[in-house]
Design a protein around this motif. Structure first.
Motif, mmCIF file in Angstrom:
data_model
loop_
_atom_site.group_PDB
_atom_site.id
_atom_site.type_symbol
_atom_site.label_atom_id
_atom_site.label_comp_id
_atom_site.label_asym_id
_atom_site.label_seq_id
_atom_site.Cartn_x
_atom_site.Cartn_y
_atom_site.Cartn_z
ATOM 1 N N UNK A 7 0.807 -1.176 0.054
ATOM 2 C CA UNK A 7 -0.027 -0.122 0.020
ATOM 3 C C UNK A 7 0.864 1.194 -0.118
ATOM 4 N N UNK A 8 1.982 1.151 0.426
ATOM 5 C CA UNK A 8 2.887 2.301 0.892
ATOM 6 C C UNK A 8 3.589 2.697 -0.715
ATOM 7 N N UNK A 9 3.830 1.529 -1.446
ATOM 8 C CA UNK A 9 4.159 1.650 -2.891
ATOM 9 C C UNK A 9 3.147 1.954 -3.787
ATOM 10 N N UNK A 10 2.122 1.443 -3.689
ATOM 11 C CA UNK A 10 0.878 1.641 -4.358
ATOM 12 C C UNK A 10 -0.269 2.184 -3.735
ATOM 13 N N UNK A 11 -0.515 3.417 -3.337
ATOM 14 C CA UNK A 11 -1.708 3.834 -2.481
ATOM 15 C C UNK A 11 -2.898 3.757 -3.112
ATOM 16 N N UNK A 12 -2.924 3.590 -4.371
ATOM 17 C CA UNK A 12 -4.439 3.067 -5.074
ATOM 18 C C UNK A 12 -5.155 1.951 -4.323
ATOM 19 N N UNK A 13 -4.136 1.005 -3.972
ATOM 20 C CA UNK A 13 -4.499 -0.641 -3.624
ATOM 21 C C UNK A 13 -5.970 -0.421 -2.863
ATOM 22 N N UNK A 14 -6.159 0.267 -1.884
ATOM 23 C CA UNK A 14 -7.531 0.414 -1.121
ATOM 24 C C UNK A 14 -8.800 0.611 -2.175
ATOM 25 N N UNK A 15 -8.367 1.581 -2.843
ATOM 26 C CA UNK A 15 -9.453 2.176 -3.951
ATOM 27 C C UNK A 15 -9.573 1.166 -4.779
ATOM 28 N N UNK A 16 -8.634 0.286 -5.305
ATOM 29 C CA UNK A 16 -8.894 -0.789 -6.356
ATOM 30 C C UNK A 16 -9.502 -1.857 -5.729
#
Length: 427
Positions: free
Chosen positions: A364-373
């Motif tokens: 999540x730190x590297x890909x902040x969009x994961x929760x949205x995805x």
């Protein structure tokens, strides 16, 4: 959907099928096929634009020198990939061992006897997102291994919105258009919005999302076509009027995934509807992207609130006519393992099927969009398992393209599509 397949998406139709005249078998399966034979195998897939797949194959080949896996790259277009896979199956060729299939093809390929039923107990299905697992089954039996999932996201120029005093991304189409008006003076001439509107599977996806996001449906839950509705018209009208008033640039009528991606990365768009794969490419710091570090992602907007994305993704299936199926099964288990899917995410930003990866703090730190995805995937409209698919998606593309290009009015396009889908679903 990312262009290992052009992820194409469609909140669509129970009972639609491919153009193949042999697409008539609907007998439920009975048992998994035999997986025997070891030796060289092939993986037929859309063009590997990320370079990840060849790296994965190299790792497998190093550990399995007598079971070497060879990549067979098919065209970028999902429609052309599907056609080549069908032609291979209809000739009973063993050229393709493993098929990287769009999730919506499972029923068609299984019903026609083109792919093997897989042993469920050899895959960690309980750790995977339910929607992804559902796409891999036909008559309750597993015919493909869930590999990648997908849902459309709204990419937006956060730097431009921030500069215009806009604190959060738009939740509705009207808000998005209003934001573009505020941002326009400092956008460098960027257009407001684009998606994928060329006449191919991506248009089916964008059309379906617009219909769903306005509260309509293409086909209802009972399998009845209901696309000739006021809600569907509102969804299609959003796209048609956006082309007419310049919200969507005229050149977007030729956009598939890669054309749209390049436009966004070149700073030509404020908002773009795109798949997760673009995140890593748009954030590249090698000079290929002018918007690295300047954008963010959000759920796609809709008529009165957040829109409804369509579930996309890819599964891995074993060709009925392949040799060395024991090697093929082991290779699929390797490629769909949680560790390998994490490596895939780190390399490409494509969406994994394991639920735990979306909650991994490091990721999540590297890909902040994961929760949205994860939210988008969880709420996405699934593409129903369809035996007759080709005719339906072609009809949708024809109708949508006619409306977008002004050949037909939205009313006429939807009326004609309603009639065509009714005819197709009665076959």
């Amino acid at each position: 959907m990312a262009p290992v397949a052009a992820l194409g998406a469609l909140a669509l139709v129970v009972g639609l099928s491919a153009c193949s005249s042999s697409s008539k078998t609907t007998t439920p399966p009975t048992k998994a096929g035999a997986f025997e034979g070891r030796g060289p195998i092939t993986l037929a897939t859309g063009k590997d634009t990320s370079g990840y797949l060849q790296t994965a194959l190299n790792n497998w080949n190093s550990a399995h020198p007598n079971e070497k896996a060879t990549l067979i790259e098919l065209p970028e277009s999902a429609d052309q990939q599907r056609q080549q896979m069908i032609q291979n199956a209809q000739t009973k060729s063993d050229a393709y061992t493993i098929l990287n299939t769009d999730v919506v093809w499972t029923a068609e390929f299984a019903a026609n006897g083109w792919i093997e039923q897989l042993p469920e107990d050899q895959f960690a299905l309980d750790k995977m997102l339910k929607g992804a697992v559902d796409t891999a089954k036909y008559f309750g039996k597993l015919y493909a291994a869930p590999y990648l999932t997908d849902a459309g996201l709204l990419y937006y120029r956060k730097d431009l919105l921030d500069a215009a005093g806009i604190a959060s991304p738009p939740k509705t189409w009207d808000e998005m258009k209003a934001d573009c008006q505020k941002v326009a003076p400092q956008s460098g001439g960027a257009s407001c919005f684009a998606g994928q509107f060329e006449k191919y599977e991506g248009l089916t996806c964008n059309f379906s999302e617009a219909i769903d996001s306005a509260g309509g449906q293409v086909i209802d839950d009972s399998g009845k076509p209901v696309v000739d509705s006021a809600q569907a018209k509102q969804g299609l009208d959003f796209l048609v009027k956006s082309f007419q008033d310049g919200t969507i640039p005229k050149e977007a009528i030729t956009y598939k995934e890669e054309e749209a991606r390049r436009a966004f990365q070149d700073g030509k768009l404020i908002f773009e509807r795109q798949w997760p794969y673009m995140y890593a490419k748009a954030n590249a710091t090698d000079g290929s992207s002018k918007v690295a570090g300047k954008f963010a992602v959000a759920p796609i907007p809709g008529l009165t609130g957040p829109g409804k994305a369509t579930l996309g993704g890819h599964n891995l299936a074993v060709s009925k006519f392949a040799k060395n199926k024991a090697s093929a099964l082991d290779f699929i288990k390797f490629l769909t393992s949680q560790d390998e899917e994490k490596a895939h995410l780190l390399k490409t930003s494509e969406a994994p099927v394991y639920a735990a990866l979306y909650d991994d703090p490091e990721l999540v730190k590297q890909f902040p969009y994961l929760p949205t995805l994860k939210e988008a995937v969880s709420n996405a409209a699934p593409r129903p398992k369809a035996v007759k698919y080709g005719e339906a998606t072609t009809a949708i593309q024809d109708a949508a393209y006619a409306a977008l290009t002004g050949t037909k009015s939205s009313d006429q396009a939807l009326k004609d599509l309603q009639s065509k889908l009714t005819e197709i679903t009665k076959k």
